[in-house]
Design a protein around this motif. Structure first.
Motif, PDB file in Angstrom:
ATOM      1  N   THR A   1     -14.288 -18.454 -16.813  1.00  0.00           N
ATOM      2  CA  THR A   1     -15.563 -18.015 -16.270  1.00  0.00           C
ATOM      3  C   THR A   1     -16.287 -19.224 -15.707  1.00  0.00           C
ATOM      4  O   THR A   1     -16.305 -20.283 -16.316  1.00  0.00           O
ATOM      5  CB  THR A   1     -16.408 -17.357 -17.377  1.00  0.00           C
ATOM      6  OG1 THR A   1     -15.731 -16.187 -17.825  1.00  0.00           O
ATOM      7  CG2 THR A   1     -17.786 -16.987 -16.872  1.00  0.00           C
TER       8      THR A   1
ATOM      9  N   VAL B   1     -22.349 -16.276 -11.248  1.00  0.00           N
ATOM     10  CA  VAL B   1     -21.444 -16.179 -12.387  1.00  0.00           C
ATOM     11  C   VAL B   1     -20.223 -15.380 -11.968  1.00  0.00           C
ATOM     12  O   VAL B   1     -20.356 -14.261 -11.454  1.00  0.00           O
ATOM     13  CB  VAL B   1     -22.135 -15.482 -13.585  1.00  0.00           C
ATOM     14  CG1 VAL B   1     -21.197 -15.412 -14.771  1.00  0.00           C
ATOM     15  CG2 VAL B   1     -23.422 -16.212 -13.957  1.00  0.00           C
TER      16      VAL B   1
ATOM     17  N   THR C   1     -15.630 -13.054 -16.910  1.00  0.00           N
ATOM     18  CA  THR C   1     -16.089 -12.191 -17.992  1.00  0.00           C
ATOM     19  C   THR C   1     -17.084 -12.937 -18.875  1.00  0.00           C
ATOM     20  O   THR C   1     -16.800 -14.043 -19.338  1.00  0.00           O
ATOM     21  CB  THR C   1     -14.889 -11.742 -18.849  1.00  0.00           C
ATOM     22  OG1 THR C   1     -13.958 -11.085 -18.004  1.00  0.00           O
ATOM     23  CG2 THR C   1     -15.336 -10.805 -19.950  1.00  0.00           C
ATOM     24  N   VAL C   2     -18.244 -12.345 -19.087  1.00  0.00           N
ATOM     25  CA  VAL C   2     -19.250 -12.918 -19.975  1.00  0.00           C
ATOM     26  C   VAL C   2     -19.871 -11.799 -20.797  1.00  0.00           C
ATOM     27  O   VAL C   2     -19.830 -10.628 -20.410  1.00  0.00           O
ATOM     28  CB  VAL C   2     -20.375 -13.657 -19.213  1.00  0.00           C
ATOM     29  CG1 VAL C   2     -19.838 -14.841 -18.452  1.00  0.00           C
ATOM     30  CG2 VAL C   2     -21.125 -12.712 -18.308  1.00  0.00           C
TER      31      VAL C   2
ATOM     32  N   THR D   1     -22.896  -6.191 -17.384  1.00  0.00           N
ATOM     33  CA  THR D   1     -22.587  -7.251 -16.425  1.00  0.00           C
ATOM     34  C   THR D   1     -21.524  -6.791 -15.430  1.00  0.00           C
ATOM     35  O   THR D   1     -20.933  -5.729 -15.597  1.00  0.00           O
ATOM     36  CB  THR D   1     -22.072  -8.508 -17.147  1.00  0.00           C
ATOM     37  OG1 THR D   1     -20.872  -8.173 -17.851  1.00  0.00           O
ATOM     38  CG2 THR D   1     -23.108  -9.048 -18.117  1.00  0.00           C
TER      39      THR D   1
END
Ligand code: FES
Length: 73
Positions: free
Chosen positions: A10, A22, A25-26, A38
């Motif tokens: 990420t 961004v 995956t967060v 997200t």
């Protein structure tokens, strides 16, 4: 899985005079720990002016937000 730049990690990039971009995956949580939905690629507000925090809504352009240097908050 790769992010939008072909990397497996990420990544968060400061956009000059704009948001944090961004990619990857967060897990994003609100101030009370509640989950925030997200996307694989999203922009987080860095100027403080967004009406859709924590996401960027383009207000930075309207208010003339300027960062000192790209890559620095
Ligand atoms: S950085 Fe885009 S609205 Fe704040």
């Amino acid at each position: 899985m790769t992010n939008g730049w072909g990397e497996t990690k990420t990544t968060i990039q400061c956009v000059e005079n704009g948001p944090y971009m961004v990619k990857g995956t967060v897990v994003l949580k609100g101030d009370k720990g509640e989950p925030i939905t997200t996307m694989a690629v999203m922009s987080l507000c860095r100027c403080g002016g967004s009406k859709s925090k924590p996401f960027c809504d383009g207000t930075h352009s309207r208010i003339g937000f300027r960062s000192n240097k790209s890559g620095q908050a």
